[in-house]
Design a protein around this motif. Structure first.
Motif, short mmCIF file in Angstrom:
data_model
loop_
_atom_site.label_atom_id
_atom_site.label_comp_id
_atom_site.label_asym_id
_atom_site.label_seq_id
_atom_site.Cartn_x
_atom_site.Cartn_y
_atom_site.Cartn_z
N VAL A 72 -14.30 3.29 -5.69
CA VAL A 72 -14.13 4.46 -4.84
C VAL A 72 -12.65 4.81 -4.73
N PHE A 73 -11.80 3.81 -4.56
CA PHE A 73 -10.35 4.00 -4.49
C PHE A 73 -9.84 4.74 -5.72
N TRP A 74 -10.18 4.27 -6.91
CA TRP A 74 -9.67 4.88 -8.14
C TRP A 74 -10.12 6.32 -8.30
N GLN A 75 -11.34 6.63 -7.83
CA GLN A 75 -11.91 7.96 -8.04
C GLN A 75 -11.55 8.99 -6.98
N THR A 76 -10.90 8.56 -5.89
CA THR A 76 -10.64 9.51 -4.81
C THR A 76 -9.16 9.81 -4.61
N HIS A 77 -8.36 9.46 -5.59
CA HIS A 77 -6.95 9.89 -5.59
C HIS A 77 -6.47 9.88 -7.04
N ASP A 78 -5.27 10.34 -7.25
CA ASP A 78 -4.71 10.37 -8.60
C ASP A 78 -3.76 9.18 -8.76
N PRO A 79 -4.22 8.11 -9.42
CA PRO A 79 -3.40 6.92 -9.57
C PRO A 79 -2.34 7.03 -10.67
N THR A 80 -2.19 8.24 -11.23
CA THR A 80 -1.22 8.43 -12.32
C THR A 80 0.05 9.14 -11.88
N THR A 81 0.13 9.53 -10.63
CA THR A 81 1.33 10.22 -10.15
C THR A 81 2.17 9.26 -9.32
N LEU A 82 3.41 9.14 -9.66
CA LEU A 82 4.32 8.21 -9.00
C LEU A 82 4.84 8.81 -7.69
N ASN A 83 4.61 8.08 -6.62
CA ASN A 83 5.15 8.45 -5.30
C ASN A 83 4.73 9.84 -4.84
N ARG A 84 3.47 10.17 -5.10
CA ARG A 84 2.96 11.45 -4.63
C ARG A 84 1.45 11.50 -4.77
N MET A 111 -9.40 -3.95 -13.54
CA MET A 111 -9.89 -2.58 -13.43
C MET A 111 -8.81 -1.58 -13.86
N LYS A 112 -7.58 -1.82 -13.46
CA LYS A 112 -6.48 -0.93 -13.85
C LYS A 112 -6.36 -0.89 -15.37
N HIS A 113 -6.40 -2.05 -15.99
CA HIS A 113 -6.31 -2.13 -17.45
C HIS A 113 -7.49 -1.40 -18.12
N GLN A 114 -8.70 -1.66 -17.63
CA GLN A 114 -9.88 -1.02 -18.21
C GLN A 114 -9.83 0.50 -18.07
N LEU A 115 -9.39 0.97 -16.91
CA LEU A 115 -9.30 2.41 -16.71
C LEU A 115 -8.23 3.03 -17.62
N ASP A 116 -7.10 2.36 -17.75
CA ASP A 116 -6.06 2.86 -18.67
C ASP A 116 -6.59 2.92 -20.10
N ILE A 120 -9.86 7.69 -19.12
CA ILE A 120 -10.46 8.54 -18.09
C ILE A 120 -9.42 9.42 -17.39
N PHE A 121 -8.20 8.90 -17.31
CA PHE A 121 -7.10 9.68 -16.73
C PHE A 121 -6.21 10.20 -17.85
N ASP A 122 -5.58 11.33 -17.60
CA ASP A 122 -4.74 11.98 -18.62
C ASP A 122 -3.39 11.31 -18.82
N ALA A 123 -3.02 10.41 -17.91
CA ALA A 123 -1.73 9.73 -17.97
C ALA A 123 -1.94 8.27 -17.57
N PRO A 124 -0.96 7.42 -17.86
CA PRO A 124 -1.09 6.01 -17.48
C PRO A 124 -1.14 5.85 -15.95
N ILE A 125 -1.88 4.86 -15.52
CA ILE A 125 -2.00 4.54 -14.09
C ILE A 125 -0.70 3.88 -13.63
N VAL A 126 -0.16 4.36 -12.53
CA VAL A 126 1.09 3.82 -11.97
C VAL A 126 0.85 3.06 -10.66
N THR A 127 -0.40 2.82 -10.33
CA THR A 127 -0.72 2.10 -9.10
C THR A 127 -0.01 0.76 -9.08
N GLU A 128 0.69 0.52 -7.99
CA GLU A 128 1.39 -0.76 -7.79
C GLU A 128 0.37 -1.79 -7.32
N ILE A 129 0.41 -2.98 -7.90
CA ILE A 129 -0.46 -4.08 -7.47
C ILE A 129 0.46 -5.22 -7.08
#
Length: 175
Positions: A72-84, A111-116, A120-129
């Motif tokens: 749900v977290f991955w699908q309800t925001h844009d994890p590819t935009t840094l600091n926004r 999950m981050k690796h699998q999604l990248d 599914i996203f147009d850019a690399p995931i920048v989510t901090e873990i």
């Protein structure tokens, strides 16, 4: 019960989304990931505390798994935009997962690796873990904000579409 701490832009959004899920018993909006103890909202939004706006949830893993919460977290925001997130700009709006144990870390990284890899996203995931260190609840007026302020433009134009998306994509997980 287990705890998850997640930031997906404005905490009003992630708070609202997570409250809808079966097995989520408690949601608190607050701040985490920074270097100042007990910050106030007015300090966090300056970007100088290092904190992100997050929601901390208590959930029953017998009802909903950590992996399902992250779906749900991955699908309800844009994890590819840094600091926004959309028009919300600043380090406090970054996408972040603060893991509470090695299992959460492994699930988040996998999950981050699998999604990248899936594209599914147009850019690399920048989510901090990063490891969870401390959580500071936000002021009372931030708690369950959407419930009490649905008529406000931010709620109508930013939060409501996320609520609708969760209803559409995750109907089987809703309370």
């Amino acid at each position: 019960m287990q705890i998850a701490t997640l930031g997906a832009g404005c905490f009003w959004c992630i708070d609202t989304v997570l409250r809808q899920l079966k097995g989520v018993e408690k949601v608190v909006s607050g701040f985490s990931g920074g270097n100042i103890k007990n910050p106030a909202y007015r300090e966090v939004v300056t970007g100088r505390t290092g904190h992100a706006e997050v929601a901390q949830i208590n959930f029953d893993p017998a009802v909903i798994s950590y992996e399902e919460i992250l779906e749900v977290f991955w699908q309800t925001h844009d994890p590819t935009t840094l600091n926004r997130q959309g028009a919300d700009v600043g380090t406090h709006y970054r996408s972040i997962i603060l893991y509470h144990n090695d299992q959460q870390k492994a699930v988040a990284e996998k999950m981050k690796h699998q999604l990248d890899e899936s594209g599914i996203f147009d850019a690399p995931i920048v989510t901090e873990i990063k490891p969870f260190e401390a959580f500071y609840p936000a002021e009372d007026y931030h708690q369950d904000f959407y419930k009490y302020n649905q008529e406000q433009p931010y709620c109508s134009f930013v939060i409501k579409p996320k609520v609708n998306k969760v209803k559409r994509l995750f109907a089987d997980k809703l309370k």
